[in-house]
Design an enzyme around this catalytic site. Structure first.
Site, PDB file in Angstrom:
ATOM      1  N   ARG A 153      -7.130  19.632  10.186  1.00 55.23           N
ATOM      2  CA  ARG A 153      -6.427  18.271  10.469  1.00 55.23           C
ATOM      3  C   ARG A 153      -4.901  18.694  10.270  1.00 55.23           C
ATOM      4  O   ARG A 153      -4.242  19.712  10.094  1.00 55.23           O
ATOM      5  CB  ARG A 153      -6.870  17.481   8.574  1.00 55.23           C
ATOM      6  CG  ARG A 153      -8.043  17.132   8.520  1.00 55.23           C
ATOM      7  CD  ARG A 153      -8.186  16.039   9.356  1.00 55.23           C
ATOM      8  NE  ARG A 153      -9.492  15.236   9.405  1.00 55.23           N
ATOM      9  CZ  ARG A 153     -10.665  15.740   9.755  1.00 55.23           C
ATOM     10  NH1 ARG A 153     -10.741  16.726  10.647  1.00 55.23           N
ATOM     11  NH2 ARG A 153     -11.624  14.912   9.717  1.00 55.23           N
TER      12      ARG A 153
ATOM     13  N   GLY B  72       0.907  -1.257   0.052  1.00 53.81           N
ATOM     14  CA  GLY B  72      -0.054  -0.021  -0.030  1.00 53.81           C
ATOM     15  C   GLY B  72       0.815   1.186   0.181  1.00 53.81           C
ATOM     16  O   GLY B  72       2.041   1.097  -0.065  1.00 53.81           O
ATOM     17  N   PHE B  73      -0.039   2.565   0.296  1.00 52.89           N
ATOM     18  CA  PHE B  73       0.863   3.568   0.160  1.00 52.89           C
ATOM     19  C   PHE B  73       1.840   3.776   1.146  1.00 52.89           C
ATOM     20  O   PHE B  73       3.081   4.141   0.808  1.00 52.89           O
ATOM     21  CB  PHE B  73      -0.472   4.729   0.476  1.00 52.89           C
ATOM     22  CG  PHE B  73       0.236   6.045   0.579  1.00 52.89           C
ATOM     23  CD1 PHE B  73       1.261   6.728   0.029  1.00 52.89           C
ATOM     24  CD2 PHE B  73      -0.285   6.756   1.628  1.00 52.89           C
ATOM     25  CE1 PHE B  73       1.632   7.884   0.220  1.00 52.89           C
ATOM     26  CE2 PHE B  73       0.084   8.149   1.838  1.00 52.89           C
ATOM     27  CZ  PHE B  73       1.147   8.581   1.122  1.00 52.89           C
ATOM     28  N   ILE B  74       1.603   3.704   2.586  1.00 52.33           N
ATOM     29  CA  ILE B  74       2.594   3.769   3.493  1.00 52.33           C
ATOM     30  C   ILE B  74       3.384   2.449   3.525  1.00 52.33           C
ATOM     31  O   ILE B  74       4.665   2.382   3.404  1.00 52.33           O
ATOM     32  CB  ILE B  74       2.045   3.931   5.056  1.00 52.33           C
ATOM     33  CG1 ILE B  74       1.063   4.994   4.809  1.00 52.33           C
ATOM     34  CG2 ILE B  74       3.160   3.831   5.916  1.00 52.33           C
ATOM     35  CD1 ILE B  74       0.165   5.209   6.242  1.00 52.33           C
TER      36      ILE B  74
ATOM     37  N   ASN C  83      -3.391  12.430   9.552  1.00 46.00           N
ATOM     38  CA  ASN C  83      -3.478  12.346   8.037  1.00 46.00           C
ATOM     39  C   ASN C  83      -2.490  12.417   7.167  1.00 46.00           C
ATOM     40  O   ASN C  83      -1.372  13.514   7.087  1.00 46.00           O
ATOM     41  CB  ASN C  83      -4.432  13.397   7.642  1.00 46.00           C
ATOM     42  CG  ASN C  83      -5.915  13.468   8.075  1.00 46.00           C
ATOM     43  OD1 ASN C  83      -6.010  13.376   9.480  1.00 46.00           O
ATOM     44  ND2 ASN C  83      -6.781  13.259   7.156  1.00 46.00           N
TER      45      ASN C  83
ATOM     46  N   TYR D  81     -15.058   2.705  10.855  1.00 45.73           N
ATOM     47  CA  TYR D  81     -13.807   2.774  10.505  1.00 45.73           C
ATOM     48  C   TYR D  81     -13.128   2.845  12.003  1.00 45.73           C
ATOM     49  O   TYR D  81     -11.868   2.183  12.228  1.00 45.73           O
ATOM     50  CB  TYR D  81     -13.102   3.809   9.632  1.00 45.73           C
ATOM     51  CG  TYR D  81     -11.851   4.040   9.685  1.00 45.73           C
ATOM     52  CD1 TYR D  81     -10.905   2.944   9.231  1.00 45.73           C
ATOM     53  CD2 TYR D  81     -11.410   5.316   9.857  1.00 45.73           C
ATOM     54  CE1 TYR D  81      -9.408   3.227   9.103  1.00 45.73           C
ATOM     55  CE2 TYR D  81      -9.999   5.429  10.357  1.00 45.73           C
ATOM     56  CZ  TYR D  81      -9.096   4.480   9.897  1.00 45.73           C
ATOM     57  OH  TYR D  81      -7.664   4.674   9.588  1.00 45.73           O
TER      58      TYR D  81
HETATM   59  C1  UD1 Z   1      -7.843  10.275   7.271  1.00 42.19           C
HETATM   60  C2  UD1 Z   1      -7.416   8.786   6.731  1.00 42.19           C
HETATM   61  C3  UD1 Z   1      -7.669   7.745   7.944  1.00 42.19           C
HETATM   62  C4  UD1 Z   1      -6.836   8.167   8.970  1.00 42.19           C
HETATM   63  C5  UD1 Z   1      -7.260   9.579   9.477  1.00 42.19           C
HETATM   64  C6  UD1 Z   1      -6.441   9.929  10.697  1.00 42.19           C
HETATM   65  C7  UD1 Z   1      -7.699   8.442   4.502  1.00 42.19           C
HETATM   66  C8  UD1 Z   1      -8.806   7.858   3.375  1.00 42.19           C
HETATM   67  N1  UD1 Z   1      -8.350   8.672   5.421  1.00 42.19           N
HETATM   68  O1  UD1 Z   1      -9.306  10.227   7.542  1.00 42.19           O
HETATM   69  O2  UD1 Z   1      -6.999   6.497   7.463  1.00 42.19           O
HETATM   70  O3  UD1 Z   1      -7.081   7.200   9.962  1.00 42.19           O
HETATM   71  O4  UD1 Z   1      -6.985  10.464   8.594  1.00 42.19           O
HETATM   72  O5  UD1 Z   1      -6.960  11.316  11.090  1.00 42.19           O
HETATM   73  O6  UD1 Z   1      -6.808   8.879   4.118  1.00 42.19           O
HETATM   74  N2  UD1 Z   1     -12.982  16.537   2.714  1.00 42.19           N
HETATM   75  C9  UD1 Z   1     -13.433  17.860   1.977  1.00 42.19           C
HETATM   76  N3  UD1 Z   1     -13.655  17.572   0.600  1.00 42.19           N
HETATM   77  C10 UD1 Z   1     -13.393  16.490  -0.039  1.00 42.19           C
HETATM   78  C11 UD1 Z   1     -12.784  15.257   0.588  1.00 42.19           C
HETATM   79  C12 UD1 Z   1     -12.711  15.263   2.069  1.00 42.19           C
HETATM   80  O7  UD1 Z   1     -13.460  18.850   2.647  1.00 42.19           O
HETATM   81  O8  UD1 Z   1     -13.818  16.554  -1.220  1.00 42.19           O
HETATM   82  C13 UD1 Z   1     -12.722  16.846   3.928  1.00 42.19           C
HETATM   83  C14 UD1 Z   1     -13.213  15.892   5.076  1.00 42.19           C
HETATM   84  O9  UD1 Z   1     -14.604  16.362   5.064  1.00 42.19           O
HETATM   85  C15 UD1 Z   1     -12.212  15.666   5.941  1.00 42.19           C
HETATM   86  C16 UD1 Z   1     -10.916  15.971   5.719  1.00 42.19           C
HETATM   87  O10 UD1 Z   1     -11.183  16.462   4.288  1.00 42.19           O
HETATM   88  O11 UD1 Z   1     -12.730  16.731   7.164  1.00 42.19           O
HETATM   89  C17 UD1 Z   1      -9.999  15.023   5.296  1.00 42.19           C
HETATM   90  O12 UD1 Z   1     -10.804  13.737   4.879  1.00 42.19           O
HETATM   91  P1  UD1 Z   1      -9.981  12.468   4.382  1.00 42.19           P
HETATM   92  O13 UD1 Z   1      -8.680  12.751   3.596  1.00 42.19           O
HETATM   93  O14 UD1 Z   1     -11.172  11.571   3.684  1.00 42.19           O
HETATM   94  O15 UD1 Z   1      -9.352  12.020   5.873  1.00 42.19           O
HETATM   95  P2  UD1 Z   1     -10.144  11.643   7.358  1.00 42.19           P
HETATM   96  O16 UD1 Z   1     -11.648  11.358   7.325  1.00 42.19           O
HETATM   97  O17 UD1 Z   1      -9.404  12.716   8.254  1.00 42.19           O
END
Ligand code: UD1
Length: 362
Positions: free
Chosen positions: A251, A8-10, A212, A183
Protein backbone atom coordinates in the site's frame (compact mmCIF):
# COMPACT_ATOMS: atom_id res chain seq x y z
CA UNK A 1 -17.12 26.74 1.64
CA UNK A 2 -19.15 23.64 2.37
CA UNK A 3 -17.55 20.32 3.32
CA UNK A 4 -19.73 17.21 3.19
CA UNK A 5 -18.41 14.63 5.62
CA UNK A 6 -16.68 17.56 7.29
CA UNK A 7 -16.76 15.98 10.74
CA UNK A 8 -14.86 12.88 9.63
CA UNK A 9 -11.20 11.99 9.86
CA UNK A 10 -10.11 13.96 6.80
CA UNK A 11 -13.04 16.39 6.66
CA UNK A 12 -12.69 17.75 10.19
CA UNK A 13 -9.00 18.52 9.75
CA UNK A 14 -9.69 20.09 6.40
CA UNK A 15 -12.49 22.23 7.86
CA UNK A 16 -10.24 23.48 10.65
CA UNK A 17 -7.41 24.26 8.20
CA UNK A 18 -9.70 26.18 5.84
CA UNK A 19 -11.49 28.04 8.64
CA UNK A 20 -8.33 30.04 9.29
CA UNK A 21 -9.01 31.91 6.02
CA UNK A 22 -12.61 31.16 4.94
CA UNK A 23 -16.17 30.88 6.19
CA UNK A 24 -16.59 27.11 6.48
CA UNK A 25 -19.71 25.01 6.91
CA UNK A 26 -19.75 21.31 7.52
CA UNK A 27 -22.57 18.91 6.56
CA UNK A 28 -22.26 15.57 8.33
CA UNK A 29 -24.57 12.91 9.75
CA UNK A 30 -22.19 11.89 12.57
CA UNK A 31 -22.80 8.21 11.77
CA UNK A 32 -21.81 6.21 14.85
CA UNK A 33 -19.29 3.90 13.14
CA UNK A 34 -17.07 6.77 11.98
CA UNK A 35 -17.70 9.11 14.94
CA UNK A 36 -16.85 7.55 18.27
CA UNK A 37 -16.67 10.97 20.00
CA UNK A 38 -19.04 13.34 18.20
CA UNK A 39 -19.10 15.85 21.06
CA UNK A 40 -15.32 16.24 20.96
CA UNK A 41 -15.41 16.80 17.20
CA UNK A 42 -18.18 19.38 17.52
CA UNK A 43 -16.16 21.29 20.13
CA UNK A 44 -13.01 21.27 17.96
CA UNK A 45 -14.95 22.50 14.93
CA UNK A 46 -16.78 25.19 16.92
CA UNK A 47 -13.49 26.43 18.40
CA UNK A 48 -12.13 26.86 14.88
CA UNK A 49 -15.23 28.83 13.88
CA UNK A 50 -16.69 26.09 11.68
CA UNK A 51 -20.48 25.91 11.56
CA UNK A 52 -21.85 22.38 11.71
CA UNK A 53 -25.06 21.31 9.98
CA UNK A 54 -26.18 17.84 11.01
CA UNK A 55 -27.72 16.07 8.05
CA UNK A 56 -27.54 13.02 5.85
CA UNK A 57 -26.58 12.79 2.17
CA UNK A 58 -29.55 10.46 1.69
CA UNK A 59 -31.92 13.27 2.70
CA UNK A 60 -32.23 15.71 -0.23
CA UNK A 61 -34.39 18.12 1.79
CA UNK A 62 -31.70 18.49 4.47
CA UNK A 63 -28.98 18.87 1.85
CA UNK A 64 -31.05 21.40 -0.10
CA UNK A 65 -31.68 23.44 3.04
CA UNK A 66 -27.95 23.43 3.82
CA UNK A 67 -27.15 24.57 0.29
CA UNK A 68 -29.75 27.35 0.29
CA UNK A 69 -28.56 28.47 3.71
CA UNK A 70 -24.81 28.46 3.07
CA UNK A 71 -24.55 29.44 -0.63
CA UNK A 72 -21.00 28.05 -0.90
CA UNK A 73 -18.40 29.16 -3.44
CA UNK A 74 -16.58 25.82 -3.09
CA UNK A 75 -17.96 22.40 -2.14
CA UNK A 76 -15.60 19.70 -0.96
CA UNK A 77 -17.47 16.40 -1.14
CA UNK A 78 -16.00 13.93 1.35
CA UNK A 79 -19.12 12.29 2.82
CA UNK A 80 -18.96 8.57 2.01
CA UNK A 81 -18.88 5.06 3.34
CA UNK A 82 -15.26 3.92 2.97
CA UNK A 83 -14.79 0.23 3.86
CA UNK A 84 -13.67 -2.10 1.07
CA UNK A 85 -14.62 -5.33 2.89
CA UNK A 86 -17.74 -3.93 4.54
CA UNK A 87 -19.18 -2.82 1.21
CA UNK A 88 -19.75 -6.46 0.18
CA UNK A 89 -22.15 -7.05 3.06
CA UNK A 90 -23.96 -3.71 2.65
CA UNK A 91 -24.15 -2.98 -1.09
CA UNK A 92 -27.47 -1.14 -0.96
CA UNK A 93 -26.28 1.05 1.88
CA UNK A 94 -23.05 1.91 0.03
CA UNK A 95 -25.03 2.78 -3.08
CA UNK A 96 -27.47 4.91 -1.11
CA UNK A 97 -24.82 6.92 0.73
CA UNK A 98 -22.15 7.17 -1.96
CA UNK A 99 -24.09 7.12 -5.22
CA UNK A 100 -27.55 8.44 -4.35
CA UNK A 101 -26.01 10.94 -1.92
CA UNK A 102 -23.82 12.33 -4.72
CA UNK A 103 -26.80 12.47 -7.09
CA UNK A 104 -28.66 14.47 -4.43
CA UNK A 105 -25.69 16.80 -4.17
CA UNK A 106 -25.71 17.41 -7.94
CA UNK A 107 -29.44 18.16 -7.86
CA UNK A 108 -29.38 20.56 -4.93
CA UNK A 109 -26.42 22.45 -6.38
CA UNK A 110 -28.37 22.95 -9.62
CA UNK A 111 -31.43 24.11 -7.68
CA UNK A 112 -29.89 26.23 -4.92
CA UNK A 113 -26.37 27.14 -6.06
CA UNK A 114 -26.52 27.09 -9.88
CA UNK A 115 -23.40 29.22 -10.43
CA UNK A 116 -21.24 27.27 -7.98
CA UNK A 117 -17.69 27.82 -9.25
CA UNK A 118 -15.93 24.78 -7.84
CA UNK A 119 -16.68 21.28 -6.54
CA UNK A 120 -13.96 18.88 -5.37
CA UNK A 121 -14.58 15.16 -4.89
CA UNK A 122 -12.57 12.93 -2.56
CA UNK A 123 -12.27 9.81 -4.67
CA UNK A 124 -10.00 6.82 -4.29
CA UNK A 125 -7.32 4.82 -6.05
CA UNK A 126 -9.65 1.83 -5.46
CA UNK A 127 -11.29 2.74 -8.79
CA UNK A 128 -8.25 1.27 -10.62
CA UNK A 129 -8.68 -2.21 -9.16
CA UNK A 130 -5.24 -3.81 -9.44
CA UNK A 131 -3.91 -0.76 -11.29
CA UNK A 132 -0.94 -0.41 -13.62
CA UNK A 133 1.25 -3.47 -14.22
CA UNK A 134 4.10 -4.61 -16.44
CA UNK A 135 4.86 -8.08 -17.76
CA UNK A 136 8.25 -9.79 -17.66
CA UNK A 137 9.46 -7.92 -20.72
CA UNK A 138 8.49 -4.57 -19.21
CA UNK A 139 5.39 -4.04 -21.36
CA UNK A 140 2.37 -2.43 -19.74
CA UNK A 141 -0.41 -4.95 -19.13
CA UNK A 142 -3.74 -5.09 -17.36
CA UNK A 143 -4.14 -7.61 -14.53
CA UNK A 144 -7.31 -9.68 -14.44
CA UNK A 145 -9.26 -9.58 -11.15
CA UNK A 146 -7.87 -12.14 -8.71
CA UNK A 147 -10.06 -15.24 -8.39
CA UNK A 148 -11.26 -16.51 -5.02
CA UNK A 149 -10.13 -20.06 -5.97
CA UNK A 150 -6.56 -18.84 -6.48
CA UNK A 151 -6.58 -16.82 -3.26
CA UNK A 152 -7.89 -19.83 -1.31
CA UNK A 153 -4.92 -21.84 -2.63
CA UNK A 154 -2.47 -19.13 -1.57
CA UNK A 155 -1.87 -17.92 -5.13
CA UNK A 156 -1.92 -14.21 -4.40
CA UNK A 157 0.10 -12.76 -7.28
CA UNK A 158 -1.19 -10.78 -10.25
CA UNK A 159 -1.74 -12.30 -13.67
CA UNK A 160 -2.50 -11.01 -17.12
CA UNK A 161 -5.26 -12.28 -19.41
CA UNK A 162 -3.10 -15.18 -20.63
CA UNK A 163 -1.98 -16.15 -17.14
CA UNK A 164 1.40 -14.42 -17.42
CA UNK A 165 2.77 -13.09 -14.10
CA UNK A 166 2.62 -9.31 -13.76
CA UNK A 167 4.36 -6.80 -11.50
CA UNK A 168 2.62 -3.65 -10.24
CA UNK A 169 4.01 -0.20 -11.06
CA UNK A 170 2.85 3.26 -9.90
CA UNK A 171 -0.60 4.07 -11.30
CA UNK A 172 -1.88 7.39 -12.58
CA UNK A 173 -5.25 8.55 -13.85
CA UNK A 174 -4.48 7.65 -17.48
CA UNK A 175 -4.70 3.98 -16.48
CA UNK A 176 -8.14 2.42 -17.17
CA UNK A 177 -10.49 2.04 -14.23
CA UNK A 178 -11.55 -1.45 -13.12
CA UNK A 179 -13.11 -1.33 -9.63
CA UNK A 180 -12.79 -4.62 -7.71
CA UNK A 181 -15.17 -3.95 -4.82
CA UNK A 182 -18.64 -2.53 -4.34
CA UNK A 183 -17.06 0.35 -2.45
CA UNK A 184 -14.78 1.10 -5.42
CA UNK A 185 -17.71 0.84 -7.86
CA UNK A 186 -19.70 3.40 -5.85
CA UNK A 187 -16.73 5.78 -5.72
CA UNK A 188 -16.26 5.53 -9.48
CA UNK A 189 -19.95 6.26 -9.93
CA UNK A 190 -19.50 9.43 -7.84
CA UNK A 191 -16.82 10.58 -10.28
CA UNK A 192 -19.02 9.90 -13.31
CA UNK A 193 -22.09 11.54 -11.78
CA UNK A 194 -20.29 14.76 -10.94
CA UNK A 195 -18.43 15.02 -14.24
CA UNK A 196 -21.64 14.45 -16.17
CA UNK A 197 -23.94 16.57 -13.97
CA UNK A 198 -21.74 19.65 -14.37
CA UNK A 199 -20.48 19.08 -17.90
CA UNK A 200 -20.57 22.36 -19.83
CA UNK A 201 -21.75 24.31 -16.77
CA UNK A 202 -20.08 27.06 -14.75
CA UNK A 203 -19.16 24.52 -12.06
CA UNK A 204 -15.65 23.10 -12.36
CA UNK A 205 -15.21 19.61 -10.96
CA UNK A 206 -11.91 18.53 -9.41
CA UNK A 207 -11.21 14.93 -8.42
CA UNK A 208 -8.52 13.65 -6.06
CA UNK A 209 -7.97 9.89 -5.99
CA UNK A 210 -6.56 9.19 -2.55
CA UNK A 211 -4.32 6.31 -1.57
CA UNK A 212 -4.40 4.93 2.00
CA UNK A 213 -4.73 7.95 4.28
CA UNK A 214 -3.50 7.51 7.85
CA UNK A 215 -2.56 9.55 10.87
CA UNK A 216 -3.69 10.99 14.18
CA UNK A 217 -7.48 11.27 14.29
CA UNK A 218 -8.33 8.13 12.34
CA UNK A 219 -10.84 6.21 14.44
CA UNK A 220 -9.38 3.56 16.73
CA UNK A 221 -12.86 2.22 17.47
CA UNK A 222 -14.11 1.46 13.98
CA UNK A 223 -13.38 -2.16 12.93
CA UNK A 224 -13.60 -1.06 9.28
CA UNK A 225 -11.17 1.83 9.63
CA UNK A 226 -7.73 2.07 8.07
CA UNK A 227 -5.36 -0.78 8.85
CA UNK A 228 -2.72 1.31 10.65
CA UNK A 229 -5.25 2.53 13.24
CA UNK A 230 -6.47 -1.04 13.70
CA UNK A 231 -2.87 -2.19 14.19
CA UNK A 232 -2.17 0.59 16.73
CA UNK A 233 -5.13 -0.41 18.82
CA UNK A 234 -4.20 -4.10 18.68
CA UNK A 235 -0.58 -3.42 19.65
CA UNK A 236 -1.58 -1.17 22.53
CA UNK A 237 -4.06 -3.75 23.79
CA UNK A 238 -1.35 -6.41 23.78
CA UNK A 239 -2.83 -8.36 20.89
CA UNK A 240 -0.93 -9.81 17.92
CA UNK A 241 -1.38 -8.39 14.45
CA UNK A 242 -2.95 -10.50 11.71
CA UNK A 243 -1.30 -9.76 8.37
CA UNK A 244 -3.41 -11.01 5.49
CA UNK A 245 -2.31 -13.08 2.51
CA UNK A 246 1.48 -13.65 2.55
CA UNK A 247 2.33 -10.26 4.04
CA UNK A 248 3.43 -8.96 0.64
CA UNK A 249 0.37 -6.82 -0.13
CA UNK A 250 1.66 -3.29 -0.74
CA UNK A 251 0.00 0.00 0.00
CA UNK A 252 0.93 3.64 -0.45
CA UNK A 253 0.32 5.26 2.94
CA UNK A 254 -0.14 9.01 2.79
CA UNK A 255 -0.22 11.11 5.94
CA UNK A 256 -3.37 13.08 6.77
CA UNK A 257 -1.54 16.45 6.84
CA UNK A 258 -0.38 15.97 3.26
CA UNK A 259 -3.90 15.02 2.14
CA UNK A 260 -5.48 18.03 3.86
CA UNK A 261 -2.93 20.26 2.12
CA UNK A 262 -3.91 18.79 -1.26
CA UNK A 263 -7.59 19.64 -0.65
CA UNK A 264 -6.74 23.13 0.61
CA UNK A 265 -4.74 23.72 -2.57
CA UNK A 266 -7.66 22.50 -4.72
CA UNK A 267 -9.99 24.88 -2.87
CA UNK A 268 -7.70 27.90 -3.05
CA UNK A 269 -5.62 27.64 -6.21
CA UNK A 270 -6.64 30.30 -8.75
CA UNK A 271 -7.01 27.74 -11.57
CA UNK A 272 -8.12 24.33 -10.36
CA UNK A 273 -6.75 21.33 -12.28
CA UNK A 274 -9.55 19.78 -14.34
CA UNK A 275 -7.85 16.43 -14.73
CA UNK A 276 -8.16 13.75 -12.08
CA UNK A 277 -5.15 13.78 -9.73
CA UNK A 278 -3.58 10.96 -7.71
CA UNK A 279 -2.67 11.74 -4.13
CA UNK A 280 -0.31 9.41 -2.30
CA UNK A 281 3.22 9.23 -0.98
CA UNK A 282 4.36 7.75 -4.28
CA UNK A 283 6.05 4.91 -2.33
CA UNK A 284 4.74 1.40 -1.72
CA UNK A 285 5.43 -0.62 1.41
CA UNK A 286 4.41 -4.18 2.25
CA UNK A 287 1.91 -4.72 5.06
CA UNK A 288 4.50 -6.90 6.80
CA UNK A 289 7.09 -4.14 6.72
CA UNK A 290 4.76 -1.36 7.86
CA UNK A 291 3.42 -3.55 10.69
CA UNK A 292 6.99 -4.13 11.91
CA UNK A 293 7.74 -0.41 11.82
CA UNK A 294 4.61 0.34 13.82
CA UNK A 295 5.52 -2.30 16.43
CA UNK A 296 8.90 -0.59 16.72
CA UNK A 297 7.29 2.87 17.13
CA UNK A 298 5.17 1.51 19.98
CA UNK A 299 8.08 -0.27 21.66
CA UNK A 300 6.61 -3.73 21.03
CA UNK A 301 8.45 -6.85 19.90
CA UNK A 302 8.70 -7.15 16.12
CA UNK A 303 7.46 -10.73 16.40
CA UNK A 304 4.03 -9.77 17.61
CA UNK A 305 2.46 -10.50 14.26
CA UNK A 306 1.26 -13.46 12.27
CA UNK A 307 1.05 -13.78 8.51
CA UNK A 308 -2.28 -15.58 8.27
CA UNK A 309 -2.81 -16.44 4.62
CA UNK A 310 -6.38 -15.16 5.03
CA UNK A 311 -7.68 -12.88 2.30
CA UNK A 312 -10.39 -10.27 2.02
CA UNK A 313 -12.81 -10.10 -0.91
CA UNK A 314 -12.14 -7.07 -3.05
CA UNK A 315 -8.64 -6.49 -1.68
CA UNK A 316 -6.23 -5.43 -4.33
CA UNK A 317 -2.66 -6.67 -4.19
CA UNK A 318 -0.52 -3.60 -4.77
CA UNK A 319 -1.25 0.11 -4.65
CA UNK A 320 1.26 2.87 -5.40
CA UNK A 321 0.41 6.26 -6.84
CA UNK A 322 2.15 8.05 -9.64
CA UNK A 323 1.83 11.55 -8.20
CA UNK A 324 3.59 13.42 -11.00
CA UNK A 325 0.39 15.03 -12.30
CA UNK A 326 -0.54 16.38 -8.85
CA UNK A 327 2.94 17.89 -8.63
CA UNK A 328 2.86 19.36 -12.14
CA UNK A 329 -0.71 20.68 -12.15
CA UNK A 330 -1.36 21.50 -8.50
CA UNK A 331 2.18 22.07 -7.22
CA UNK A 332 1.55 19.46 -4.50
CA UNK A 333 4.10 17.00 -3.15
CA UNK A 334 3.88 14.97 0.05
CA UNK A 335 6.10 16.24 2.87
CA UNK A 336 5.73 13.79 5.76
CA UNK A 337 8.05 10.76 5.60
CA UNK A 338 6.40 7.47 6.59
CA UNK A 339 8.46 6.97 9.74
CA UNK A 340 7.55 10.44 11.06
CA UNK A 341 3.88 9.85 10.26
CA UNK A 342 3.88 6.44 11.93
CA UNK A 343 5.46 7.92 15.03
CA UNK A 344 2.83 10.67 15.16
CA UNK A 345 0.06 8.07 14.80
CA UNK A 346 1.62 5.82 17.46
CA UNK A 347 1.95 8.68 19.98
CA UNK A 348 -1.60 9.91 19.35
CA UNK A 349 -3.03 6.38 19.62
CA UNK A 350 -1.20 5.83 22.91
CA UNK A 351 -2.68 9.02 24.35
CA UNK A 352 -6.18 8.13 23.16
CA UNK A 353 -6.14 4.65 24.63
CA UNK A 354 -4.61 5.76 27.93
CA UNK A 355 -7.26 8.47 28.34
CA UNK A 356 -10.42 7.02 26.81
CA UNK A 357 -12.56 9.79 28.28
CA UNK A 358 -10.75 12.25 26.03
CA UNK A 359 -11.09 10.00 22.97
CA UNK A 360 -11.14 12.39 20.05
CA UNK A 361 -12.19 11.83 16.49
CA UNK A 362 -10.91 15.28 15.61
C1 UD1 B 1 -8.30 2.04 2.06
C2 UD1 B 1 -9.45 2.90 2.55
C3 UD1 B 1 -10.33 3.29 1.42
C4 UD1 B 1 -9.48 3.96 0.35
C5 UD1 B 1 -8.38 3.00 -0.09
C6 UD1 B 1 -7.46 3.64 -1.12
C7 UD1 B 1 -10.18 2.53 4.84
C8 UD1 B 1 -11.11 1.79 5.72
N1 UD1 B 1 -10.22 2.19 3.55
O1 UD1 B 1 -8.78 0.77 1.59
O2 UD1 B 1 -11.33 4.17 1.87
O3 UD1 B 1 -10.30 4.29 -0.72
O4 UD1 B 1 -7.59 2.67 1.03
O5 UD1 B 1 -6.44 2.75 -1.45
O6 UD1 B 1 -9.42 3.37 5.26
N2 UD1 B 1 -5.15 -5.76 6.48
C9 UD1 B 1 -4.44 -6.70 7.18
N3 UD1 B 1 -4.81 -6.99 8.45
C10 UD1 B 1 -5.85 -6.38 9.07
C11 UD1 B 1 -6.58 -5.40 8.36
C12 UD1 B 1 -6.19 -5.11 7.05
O7 UD1 B 1 -3.48 -7.30 6.66
O8 UD1 B 1 -6.12 -6.69 10.25
C13 UD1 B 1 -4.74 -5.43 5.10
C14 UD1 B 1 -5.88 -5.51 4.10
O9 UD1 B 1 -6.03 -6.80 3.60
C15 UD1 B 1 -5.40 -4.53 3.02
C16 UD1 B 1 -4.55 -3.53 3.79
O10 UD1 B 1 -4.34 -4.07 5.06
O11 UD1 B 1 -4.62 -5.18 2.09
C17 UD1 B 1 -5.20 -2.18 3.90
O12 UD1 B 1 -6.53 -2.36 4.36
P1 UD1 B 1 -7.49 -1.12 4.72
O13 UD1 B 1 -6.82 -0.22 5.66
O14 UD1 B 1 -8.81 -1.69 5.12
O15 UD1 B 1 -7.56 -0.31 3.39
P2 UD1 B 1 -7.94 -0.55 1.87
O16 UD1 B 1 -8.86 -1.68 1.63
O17 UD1 B 1 -6.62 -0.53 1.15
Amino acid sequence: MLITGGAGFIGSRLAIALAARHRVHVFDNFAAQAHPAPATTRIALARAGVRVITGDMRDPAALGAAMADTRPDVILHLAAETGTGQSFSQPAHYVQVNVLGTAHLAEVVRRHAPGLPRLVLASTRAVYGEGACIDESGRRAQAVPRRSDDLALGRFGLQGRDGQPLAAVPTDADWPVAPASIYAATKLMQEHLLRQAFWGSATQVGILRLQNVYGPGQSLDNPYTGVLSIFCRQILEGRNLAIFEDGQITRDFVMIDDVVRAFVMMAETPVMPQQTLDIGSGQGITLLDVARRLLLCLGASRDRLRVTGAYRPGDIRHAVADISRATAQLGWTPRVPLDAGLMALARWSGRQLRHPAARASA
